[in-house]
Design a protein around this motif. Structure first.
Motif, short mmCIF file in Angstrom:
data_model
loop_
_atom_site.label_atom_id
_atom_site.label_comp_id
_atom_site.label_asym_id
_atom_site.label_seq_id
_atom_site.Cartn_x
_atom_site.Cartn_y
_atom_site.Cartn_z
N ALA A 79 31.40 -29.62 -65.85
CA ALA A 79 32.59 -29.42 -66.70
C ALA A 79 33.84 -29.93 -66.00
N TRP A 80 34.87 -30.14 -66.81
CA TRP A 80 36.18 -30.54 -66.28
C TRP A 80 37.01 -29.28 -66.05
N THR A 81 36.74 -28.58 -64.99
CA THR A 81 37.47 -27.33 -64.73
C THR A 81 38.84 -27.58 -64.10
N ASP A 82 39.01 -28.72 -63.45
CA ASP A 82 40.22 -29.00 -62.67
C ASP A 82 41.12 -29.95 -63.45
N ARG A 83 42.32 -29.46 -63.82
CA ARG A 83 43.14 -30.21 -64.77
C ARG A 83 44.62 -30.18 -64.40
N ILE A 84 45.33 -31.15 -64.95
CA ILE A 84 46.79 -31.21 -64.85
C ILE A 84 47.33 -31.34 -66.27
N LYS A 94 60.56 -23.11 -73.51
CA LYS A 94 61.51 -23.82 -74.37
C LYS A 94 62.75 -24.28 -73.61
N SER A 95 63.03 -23.63 -72.48
CA SER A 95 64.24 -23.96 -71.72
C SER A 95 64.02 -25.10 -70.73
N MET A 96 62.78 -25.48 -70.49
CA MET A 96 62.48 -26.51 -69.51
C MET A 96 62.41 -27.89 -70.15
N ASP A 97 62.84 -28.90 -69.39
CA ASP A 97 62.66 -30.28 -69.84
C ASP A 97 61.25 -30.77 -69.54
N HIS A 98 60.68 -30.29 -68.42
CA HIS A 98 59.33 -30.69 -68.03
C HIS A 98 58.62 -29.48 -67.42
N VAL A 99 57.39 -29.24 -67.87
CA VAL A 99 56.55 -28.19 -67.30
C VAL A 99 55.20 -28.80 -66.94
N PHE A 100 54.77 -28.56 -65.71
CA PHE A 100 53.44 -28.99 -65.27
C PHE A 100 52.64 -27.76 -64.86
N PHE A 101 51.42 -27.68 -65.36
CA PHE A 101 50.54 -26.55 -65.02
C PHE A 101 49.20 -27.16 -64.59
N ALA A 102 48.82 -26.87 -63.35
CA ALA A 102 47.62 -27.50 -62.80
C ALA A 102 46.80 -26.48 -62.02
N GLY A 103 45.54 -26.84 -61.77
CA GLY A 103 44.69 -25.99 -60.94
C GLY A 103 43.26 -25.94 -61.45
N ASP A 104 42.52 -25.01 -60.90
CA ASP A 104 41.16 -24.74 -61.38
C ASP A 104 41.29 -23.85 -62.61
N LEU A 105 41.45 -24.49 -63.75
CA LEU A 105 41.68 -23.74 -64.98
C LEU A 105 40.38 -23.17 -65.55
N ASN A 106 39.25 -23.66 -65.07
CA ASN A 106 37.94 -23.06 -65.31
C ASN A 106 37.41 -23.16 -66.74
N TYR A 107 38.04 -23.96 -67.58
CA TYR A 107 37.49 -24.14 -68.93
C TYR A 107 36.24 -25.02 -68.83
N ARG A 108 35.24 -24.72 -69.64
CA ARG A 108 33.94 -25.36 -69.53
C ARG A 108 33.62 -26.24 -70.75
N VAL A 109 32.42 -26.79 -70.74
CA VAL A 109 31.92 -27.62 -71.84
C VAL A 109 30.82 -26.84 -72.55
#
Length: 236
Positions: A175-180, A78-93
């Motif tokens: 799957a799209w495991t790699d996301r931003i 809540k304190s940030m103006d911008h947050v980016f979280f990226a990586g091999d998040l490993n979520y599948r289809v």
């Protein structure tokens, strides 16, 4: 996981603008059934980043009695103006491999023949069963996060050095495991793509280009700028 805290500030004609940004990357739990474990990984990472944030960047949150408040990550977000979280998040289809592969072949064929609407329909059928999009929609993790439009094909899992999806005995579902992902009210996604030619890994890297707005605007007083108001001398 790695986090980078960044604060930017600019001044122009007595107007000061600043933005606080957090860039985080992580490798979440693997395997198709471990959705809850991936969600818990995200919460653990964000909580840890909140606890470790420098005081000059994020003022420590305290209880009414003055004792340190428990860090759950929500105060940081809540304190940030911008947050980016990226990586091999490993979520599948959540679809059978045969169906996903057939859709990918048809998407390629439709795009090559410029049947873009048909290709988009097939992409949407796959993305509707994407675990990460379902997780965000349900609020189970990544609260109020967004993502650029996915137009690239699944980035996992390939046979290294080839364009072939996993031909091992495991036959993993593409799957799209790699996301931003990002959490921001002032962002314009200029580009969000993968790099199919990067065949050195069993993943395909993704990249994005973003235009960000400033978070906080304040006006400085003339005193804070070192200015002085002079008096006119009237001649009698």
């Amino acid at each position: 996981a790695i986090g980078v805290y960044l604060k930017m500030k600019r001044q122009n004609n007595g107007v000061s603008k600043s933005s606080r940004m957090l860039f985080a990357t992580g490798h979440l739990a693997a395997h198709v059934k471990n959705v809850d474990a991936r969600n818990d990984d995200f919460k653990r990472i964000i909580s840890g980043l909140e606890a470790q944030a420098p005081a000059r960047f994020l003022r420590p949150k305290k209880n009414p009695d003055g004792s340190p408040s428990e860090c759950d990550g929500s105060y940081l977000l809540k304190s940030m103006d911008h947050v980016f979280f990226a990586g091999d998040l490993n979520y599948r289809v959540d679809l059978p491999r045969e169906y996903v592969e057939r859709c990918i072949i048809d998407i390629k064929d439709n795009r090559s023949c410029e049947r873009l609407e048909e290709a988009d329909d097939l992409m949407n059928k796959l993305l509707r069963r994407d675990q990460l999009l379902q997780t965000i929609a349900s609020g189970r993790a990544f609260p109020q996060f967004s993502e650029g439009k996915i137009t690239f094909l699944p980035t996992f899992k390939f046979d290294k050095g080839t364009q072939n999806y996993d031909t091992s005995h495991k036959q993993r579902v593409p799957a799209w495991t790699d996301r931003i992902l990002f959490r921001s009210s002032k962002v314009n996604v200029l580009e969000y793509q993968s790099v199919p030619a990067a065949t050195h890994s069993d993943h395909r890297p993704v990249f994005g280009t973003y235009q960000l707005g400033w978070g906080v605007t304040t006006k400085e007083s003339s005193r804070s700028r070192g200015g002085k108001r002079g008096r006119r001398n009237r001649k009698k």
